[in-house]
Design a protein around this motif. Structure first.
Motif, PDB file in Angstrom:
ATOM      1  N   LYS A 197     -17.410  17.750   5.922  1.00  0.00           N
ATOM      2  CA  LYS A 197     -16.563  18.945   5.816  1.00  0.00           C
ATOM      3  C   LYS A 197     -15.268  18.640   5.062  1.00  0.00           C
ATOM      4  CE  LYS A 197     -19.229  21.706   8.140  1.00  0.00           C
ATOM      5  NZ  LYS A 197     -20.086  22.549   7.277  1.00  0.00           N
ATOM      6  N   LEU A 198     -14.767  17.425   5.305  1.00  0.00           N
ATOM      7  CA  LEU A 198     -13.507  17.032   4.661  1.00  0.00           C
ATOM      8  C   LEU A 198     -13.674  17.028   3.143  1.00  0.00           C
ATOM      9  CD1 LEU A 198     -10.605  15.999   5.176  1.00  0.00           C
ATOM     10  CD2 LEU A 198     -11.518  13.687   5.047  1.00  0.00           C
ATOM     11  N   PHE A 241     -13.499  20.390   1.964  1.00  0.00           N
ATOM     12  CA  PHE A 241     -12.150  20.899   2.149  1.00  0.00           C
ATOM     13  C   PHE A 241     -11.210  20.453   1.013  1.00  0.00           C
ATOM     14  CE2 PHE A 241      -7.866  20.453   4.018  1.00  0.00           C
ATOM     15  CZ  PHE A 241      -7.649  21.788   4.338  1.00  0.00           C
ATOM     16  N   ILE A 242     -11.371  19.209   0.549  1.00  0.00           N
ATOM     17  CA  ILE A 242     -10.426  18.704  -0.463  1.00  0.00           C
ATOM     18  C   ILE A 242     -10.861  19.052  -1.892  1.00  0.00           C
ATOM     19  CG2 ILE A 242      -9.569  16.781   0.945  1.00  0.00           C
ATOM     20  CD1 ILE A 242     -11.409  14.963  -0.828  1.00  0.00           C
TER      21      ILE A 242
END
Lengths: 405, 623
Positions: free
Chosen positions: A64-65, A68-69
């Motif tokens: 997910k990170l 996200f970035i």
């Protein structure tokens, strides 16, 4: 425990990468052995170490990170590209470096990843459909912005990577044949125009036929066709306006024998190096072309010659085999990852690798023009190696999370 | 929606698989074509491709003296080299026996060459004789990778050695290889000492390169591309010296069995006319290969022949230094020139007794200089004090480097209050230390070169030119002489001060009772000062400094003979003869009717000036 690893770790990709890095270090060592650049292989070894660490981190980064970035990192890299144009250091006519103490950083390398991330994020939105014009325009914009900035450096080779990545991603994302053709046709016409009038006409006719067959809308078809012709013609004018060294590179590609001591030198020497390697090669450190440093800075873009000369056809085939394993594995990953973001990202990254490998090897064996594109994992270059390791890390991460939506 | 819901996904995957596989197969086909079908052709090309670069050594610049006479010439010499990549190490013993060296030496040179670049010929032996050359030619086919090149070696044309000033060239060391950088490779020769080292960049020229096509066995097949890409070497520039080699030759002969130094300088511009340091050595020993025994014997000789005493050794100057004290006293109005003392042969201070050579009776300043009265200067030193004395010593260039263009020099040591405090502690020294300094003994240390400049400044009333041995560089390309500008400064003393100390110096030579009568030259009035410097190594060092003619001097000179005794007896006559040689062009003291002839010095000097200025047009008739 073992089954966990088998389930979550893509050993094929990991080990193939490792093998390529090792081959690269050996080749760089050989290429720099007598060229008074012995620190080059040591530096590369250091980058390989850092790269492996980053690879591991990327593999286990929460999925997910990564998503996200995606956008923030894209905008950050665009910012870096703009500032490198203003503040960067000029190396052999091209402003693409940041000086960070002892190391120089090339933002255009990292931008490859962030562009792939941004593109994948955009295309995975449920409301985006590549058949719609405005969605296609945004996707094109995401790729075109860094491409244009890199062209301004100017770094033609890197800019072409972005174009090369875009077409497979469009194809994968569900663009129609006509859409793909409207991207490919003008480029094909432009390249053909450089070869002369006859190839240009043949290309225009073939492209015209294809556009006619795949057309959905007459007016749009006419627009794309006229764009193709216009681009082809204007290339001639642009060619006139190119810097002499760029013109020379193109002319050399068309006929390497014309100027063997000038710009054609590298191409010819590269072919001689590879050809003289024969089936089994001359052995490590025994390639007379490599060791006599006939090809300047061979450890960067012409590293494939070292393999061809010193390890022969067998060695070159093994290296190509490693690359093909990596590329097929990447495409397969694209097809087994459940979520669209991951799937698109896998194809984008694989396409980036593919374009690098095809352009670099094609250039070394004299099938493609000389554009400065490094061979992934093998060419010397810290920024490139780190970028490639990050990309492999992302592929392995996607594999690990392939069953998640 | 899962990606797999797209029914086309596996079709697209097949298309991408196909593109990747086809491209790789296309490349494999191309590789097969290059590496199997055309392998022989490319293999042959790759062999032909071995272009060997044979470096062409430039001819090192020549050296001319002030009259345009060639003093350093070049002669061809053959140098054997090995390209490590092609050299068969089984041939080491054969090659060693041909070259008459140890096999270990050959092995070491090959190893060094390998470390540098296996494809660049490493020089193994310089200056081989004809016998070795013909033997090498005979075995050539059995010795792949072994070759020889013609290089030039230095050849010295004059009977003078001028070893320390000219300096020698030597194969560069690894540290030099790094510091000299671009254009040098292992085995190259570069200036190691003296002018050869100082003017290396001018003398060296630029290396050229010849490109030959070589087959796999290392045999040259022909010139590459008819030599179109060859780069010719560029000859080094020549040096035009300020030196007069007739004077140098005479000076060296006068020092034949002595140790010491002599420097003659042109007081009009600071140009060095002659410079010697004895014992010296034969420069031609270094022009080819220097056998290890010779190196060893020169290095271990207790007389240190390699050491340039003229610029590197610190000596006590003795009485020659007295004019510094006189100048300090007069400038600061501590005494007037007519201040007198009565010399009883010694000076007592506390329980210490300072000696003098003679009982001089009543002397004023001019007398004290002329007759070198120590007692006068012991007392004067106590009046003047250390600070003022060292201030004037510094004005005359003592205690610091002169900036001469000959490689290395010692700054000497001029004690100051600060130095004494450091050396002995603030309370560790007393006024009792001063009298010795006043007569040029004690801690004071000077180089002969500093003394020559001191003589120059006394002769021309304070014009202090930077000393130099090279007046210009003759550019090979244009034949122009580029003059080298040397800076200067002025030591400003009152006219009266100059008058008094110079009058004392005139008395030393010209008047009865002067200590330097033996320096007198017929027909020319001159000034000078003797010195007899006590030292811990044996007999006193004999000093003489002087200049001539007395007004507008053309030569300033210092002669220093180690451990022989009185300056007036041993150094003064040498200086006198040198002055005579320079001003008259020969020694006239053995002529019968000297008085009849006026000094031809003027005319000879004008003549040589013409030569140096005409050298701007072309290299003066030599080669």
């Amino acid at each position: 425990m073992t089954s966990y690893f088998r389930e979550h770790i893509d050993f094929t990709t990991g080990l193939t990468t490792l093998a390529l890095v090792v081959v690269g270090l050996i080749s760089i060592y050989s290429a720099t052995f007598d060229a008074h650049a012995s620190d080059v292989s040591v530096k590369q070894l250091m980058f390989a170490g850092i790269g492996l660490l980053i690879l591991v981190v990327m593999t286990f980064l929460p999925f997910k990170l990564l998503q996200f970035i995606s956008y923030p990192s894209y905008f950050l890299s665009i910012l870096l590209l703009v500032s490198v144009l203003i503040l960067g250091k000029t190396v052999s006519g091209s402003t693409s470096w940041f000086n960070l103490g002892a190391f120089r950083l090339q933002p255009s390398e990292f931008t490859k990843i962030t562009t792939a991330l941004a593109l994948a994020t955009y295309l995975s939105r449920t409301d985006v459909n590549l058949q719609r014009f405005n969605n296609l325009a945004v996707a094109t914009g995401i790729v075109l912005l860094p491409t244009a900035l890199i062209m301004m450096q100017p770094d033609t080779g890197t800019a072409m990577i972005y174009a090369g990545m875009f077409v497979p991603v469009l194809y994968w994302g569900g663009a129609t044949k006509f859409t793909l053709l409207s991207v490919v046709a003008p480029v094909a016409a432009a390249v053909a125009a450089l070869f002369g009038i006859t190839p240009f006409f043949i290309t225009v006719i073939v492209m015209g036929l294809l556009i006619y067959i795949t057309k959905e809308n007459r007016i749009l078809a006419a627009v794309v066709f006229s764009a193709t012709v216009l681009v082809g013609i204007s290339v001639q004018f642009i060619y006139e306006g190119l810097k002499p060294y760029q013109q020379k590179r193109i002319a050399t590609f068309l006929d390497p024998n014309a100027d063997p001591l000038g710009a054609g030198y590298n191409v010819l020497q590269s072919k001689v190096a590879i050809g003289s390697g024969g089936l089994l090669g001359k052995g490590l450190l025994h390639g007379s072309q490599t060791q006599l440093n006939f090809i300047p800075e061979q450890w960067t873009d012409f590293i494939f010659c070292v393999i061809g000369e010193e390890f022969g056809f067998i060695g070159a085939a093994v290296v190509l085999g490693l690359f093909v394993t990596l590329l097929l594995r990447g495409v397969r990953l694209g097809s087994i990852v459940k979520n669209k973001y991951g799937s698109t990202l896998a194809i984008a990254i694989t396409a980036i690798f593919a374009v690098h490998v095809f352009m670099n090897v094609g250039m070394s064996v004299g099938l493609l023009p000389v554009v400065g594109v490094p061979l992934p994992f093998l060419s010397y270059g810290g920024s490139a190696l780190l970028t490639n390791m990050v990309m492999i890390g992302i592929l392995m991460n996607l594999y690990s999370n392939r069953k998640e939506y | 929606m899962s990606i797999q819901d797209d029914i086309n996904i596996y079709g697209k995957r097949r298309v991408l698989y196909a593109i990747i596989t086809l491209t790789i197969f296309l490349y494999l086909g191309r590789l097969y074509q290059l590496q199997y079908i055309y392998a022989d052709e490319y293999g042959k090309k790759s062999e032909e491709n071995s272009i060997r670069t044979i470096p062409k050594e430039p001819i090192r610049g020549y050296v001319y003296d002030r009259r345009g006479r060639l003093v350093v010439d070049n002669r061809p010499a053959f140098t054997v080299s090995i390209m490590p990549f092609e050299f068969d190490k089984r041939n080491t013993d054969l090659l060693a026996s041909i070259l008459q060296v140890e096999p270990a030496y050959v092995r070491e040179r090959v190893k060094k060459g390998e470390q540098y670049n296996r494809f660049v010929p490493a020089k193994v032996k310089r200056d081989i004789d004809f016998k070795i050359l013909s033997a090498l030619e005979e075995y050539r086919d059995q010795l792949p990778g072994v070759d020889y090149q013609i290089e030039s070696k230095r050849y010295y044309t004059t009977p003078a050695r001028a070893s320390h000033i000219l300096g020698y060239t030597k194969e560069i060391s690894e540290t030099q290889l790094k510091s000299l950088g671009e254009g040098y490779t292992q085995g190259d020769v570069a200036g190691a000492t003296g002018l050869e080292a100082q003017y290396e960049s001018a003398l060296r020229g630029q290396k050229g390169a010849e490109f030959s096509t070589v087959n796999v066995r290392g045999q040259v097949v022909g010139r590459f591309d008819n030599g179109k890409h060859d780069v010719p070497s560029v000859e080094g520039d020549d040096l035009l010296l300020t030196m007069d080699f007739s004077l140098q030759t005479l000076a060296e002969s006068l020092f034949a069995d002595k140790r010491g130094a002599l420097i003659a300088i042109d007081p009009q511009n600071g140009g060095i006319l002659a410079m010697l340091s004895k014992p010296d050595y034969d420069l031609s020993l270094f022009s080819g290969v220097t056998p290890a025994e010779i190196w060893h014997s020169l290095n271990t000789d207790e007389a240190h022949p390699l050491f340039n005493r003229a610029t590197l050794t610190r000596y006590p100057p003795g009485s020659t230094f007295k004019m510094i004290l006189a100048a300090a006293a007069l400038e600061n109005k501590i005494v007037s020139p007519s201040w007198r003392i009565t010399c009883g042969g010694s000076f007592r201070m506390g329980n210490k007794i300072f000696k003098d050579e003679h009982v001089h009776g009543s002397v004023d300043m001019v007398d004290a200089i002329k007759r070198s009265c120590n007692v006068y200067f012991y007392q004067l030193m106590l009046k003047v004090g250390l600070d003022s004395w060292s201030e004037y010593g510094s004005k005359f260039g003592f205690g610091k480097p002169t900036g001469v263009d000959i490689y290395e020099e010692n700054p000497g040591l001029l004690p100051t209050t600060e130095w004494m405090n450091k050396r002995y502690g603030e309370n560790g020294w007393t006024r009792g230390f001063l009298p010795s300094l006043g007569i040029g003994q004690g801690e004071l240390g000077v180089t002969p070169l500093q003394m020559a400049l001191y003589a120059m400044a006394l002769g021309n009333k304070g014009h202090y030119y930077r000393p130099h041995a090279v007046q210009g560089i003759i550019r090979k390309a244009t034949h122009d002489t580029v003059k080298i500008a040397h800076d200067q400064r002025t030591i400003s003393l009152k006219e009266d001060t100059w008058r008094v100390i110079r009058e004392g110096m005139r008395g030393v030579v010209q008047e009865p009772g002067g200590t330097g009568g033996l320096a007198r030259v017929k027909g020319v009035e001159s000034g000078g000062k003797t010195g007899t410097a006590q030292n811990p190594h044996g007999k006193s060092h004999a000093w003489y400094i002087g200049f001539a003619p007395f007004e507008n001097p053309k030569i300033a000179i210092v002669a220093m003979v180690e451990n022989v005794g009185y300056g007036g007896s041993f150094a003064a006559p040498i200086a006198g003869m040198c002055i005579e040689q320079y001003l008259y062009g020969r020694l006239i003291r053995f002529d019968k009717d000297v008085q009849a002839k006026s000094p031809i010095a003027q005319s000879s000097l004008t003549k040589e000036k013409n030569i140096t200025s005409s050298s701007q047009a072309k290299t003066p008739g030599v080669h």
